[in-house]
Design a protein around this motif. Structure first.
Motif, PDB file in Angstrom:
ATOM      1  N   GLU A 289       0.819  -1.148   0.066  1.00 45.24           N
ATOM      2  CA  GLU A 289      -0.089   0.085  -0.101  1.00 45.24           C
ATOM      3  C   GLU A 289       0.950   1.421   0.060  1.00 45.24           C
ATOM      4  O   GLU A 289       1.997   1.207   0.408  1.00 45.24           O
ATOM      5  CB  GLU A 289      -1.084  -0.078   0.988  1.00 45.24           C
ATOM      6  N   ASP A 290       0.221   2.279  -0.519  1.00 41.16           N
ATOM      7  CA  ASP A 290       1.135   3.487  -0.779  1.00 41.16           C
ATOM      8  C   ASP A 290       0.995   4.502   0.362  1.00 41.16           C
ATOM      9  O   ASP A 290      -0.031   4.967   0.698  1.00 41.16           O
ATOM     10  CB  ASP A 290       0.369   4.297  -2.039  1.00 41.16           C
ATOM     11  N   ALA A 291       2.178   4.686   1.307  1.00 40.80           N
ATOM     12  CA  ALA A 291       2.134   5.524   2.484  1.00 40.80           C
ATOM     13  C   ALA A 291       1.917   6.954   2.121  1.00 40.80           C
ATOM     14  O   ALA A 291       1.297   7.785   2.889  1.00 40.80           O
ATOM     15  CB  ALA A 291       3.472   5.335   2.942  1.00 40.80           C
TER      16      ALA A 291
ATOM     17  N   LEU B 108      -1.304  13.482   7.897  1.00 39.77           N
ATOM     18  CA  LEU B 108      -0.141  13.051   9.152  1.00 39.77           C
ATOM     19  C   LEU B 108      -0.548  13.741  10.487  1.00 39.77           C
ATOM     20  O   LEU B 108      -0.363  13.267  11.529  1.00 39.77           O
ATOM     21  CB  LEU B 108       1.076  13.273   8.633  1.00 39.77           C
ATOM     22  N   ASP B 109      -1.092  14.916  10.431  1.00 39.95           N
ATOM     23  CA  ASP B 109      -1.487  15.518  11.600  1.00 39.95           C
ATOM     24  C   ASP B 109      -2.555  15.082  12.571  1.00 39.95           C
ATOM     25  O   ASP B 109      -2.606  15.317  13.842  1.00 39.95           O
ATOM     26  CB  ASP B 109      -1.612  17.000  11.309  1.00 39.95           C
ATOM     27  N   ARG B 110      -3.248  14.031  11.953  1.00 44.01           N
ATOM     28  CA  ARG B 110      -4.390  13.542  12.660  1.00 44.01           C
ATOM     29  C   ARG B 110      -3.819  12.033  13.207  1.00 44.01           C
ATOM     30  O   ARG B 110      -4.789  11.600  13.733  1.00 44.01           O
ATOM     31  CB  ARG B 110      -5.609  13.084  11.442  1.00 44.01           C
ATOM     32  N   LEU B 111      -3.059  11.752  12.930  1.00 44.67           N
ATOM     33  CA  LEU B 111      -2.441  10.461  13.256  1.00 44.67           C
ATOM     34  C   LEU B 111      -1.597  10.289  14.427  1.00 44.67           C
ATOM     35  O   LEU B 111      -0.537  10.990  14.568  1.00 44.67           O
ATOM     36  CB  LEU B 111      -1.767   9.708  12.075  1.00 44.67           C
TER      37      LEU B 111
ATOM     38  N   ALA C 282       8.325   2.699   3.377  1.00 46.44           N
ATOM     39  CA  ALA C 282       6.911   3.598   3.882  1.00 46.44           C
ATOM     40  C   ALA C 282       7.576   4.460   5.050  1.00 46.44           C
ATOM     41  O   ALA C 282       7.022   5.474   5.242  1.00 46.44           O
ATOM     42  CB  ALA C 282       5.831   2.560   4.289  1.00 46.44           C
ATOM     43  N   ALA C 283       8.468   3.831   5.881  1.00 47.64           N
ATOM     44  CA  ALA C 283       8.836   4.439   6.947  1.00 47.64           C
ATOM     45  C   ALA C 283       9.667   5.764   6.593  1.00 47.64           C
ATOM     46  O   ALA C 283       9.292   6.853   7.286  1.00 47.64           O
ATOM     47  CB  ALA C 283       9.626   3.521   7.944  1.00 47.64           C
TER      48      ALA C 283
END
Length: 141
Positions: free
Chosen positions: A38-40, A47-50, A68-69
């Motif tokens: 899957e495409d990170a 990102l600000d929601r996670l 991905a990391a």
């Protein structure tokens, strides 16, 4: 279930991670799971929601999770980045260099063996998100 290994000082995020598709279709989740392939990059505007991104390693030889990391950390993600699945002790140092700060391995990892593996090599050969200067750069500027 094997206990998670964390290299973070904040509280453990208890909310279960939802699939990438489910996360993209809802507005209130704070934890997502990326499966291999899957495409990170789909997460970059969110990102600000996670608080937690879990990246699956279905087999130890599948290196897509490293990419991905790296993508997520280079984009500025500061939350917990957890490698899960077929995570082996000899991979943890490399995973840490790419930005993983938590691990949920399928099989138990002996803490003493892991600590020894993390201390094994002082020098590194490639640049990653951990900001350690590679040996070639230190030698040749």
């Amino acid at each position: 279930m094997v206990e998670a290994i964390r290299f973070r000082d904040d509280d453990v995020h208890e909310e279960p991670a939802v699939s990438l598709d489910a996360f993209l279709d809802q507005s209130n989740a704070t934890a997502v799971r990326i499966e291999a392939g899957e495409d990170a990059r789909l997460l970059l505007p969110l990102l600000d929601r996670l608080a937690l991104i879990e990246v699956d390693f279905p087999v130890f030889g599948d290196g897509r999770g490293y990419s991905a990391a790296q993508i997520l950390r280079e984009a500025g993600y500061k939350g917990e980045l957890r490698a899960s699945g077929d995570v082996l002790v000899d991979q943890i140092a490399y995973m840490r260099r790419c930005g993983f700060d938590a691990f949920a391995p399928d099989a138990p990892i002996d803490a003493r063996v892991m600590d020894k593996a993390l201390e094994l090599y002082e020098e590194v050969y490639q640049s990653t998100t951990d900001s350690r200067a590679p040996i070639w750069k230190r030698r040749h500027g």
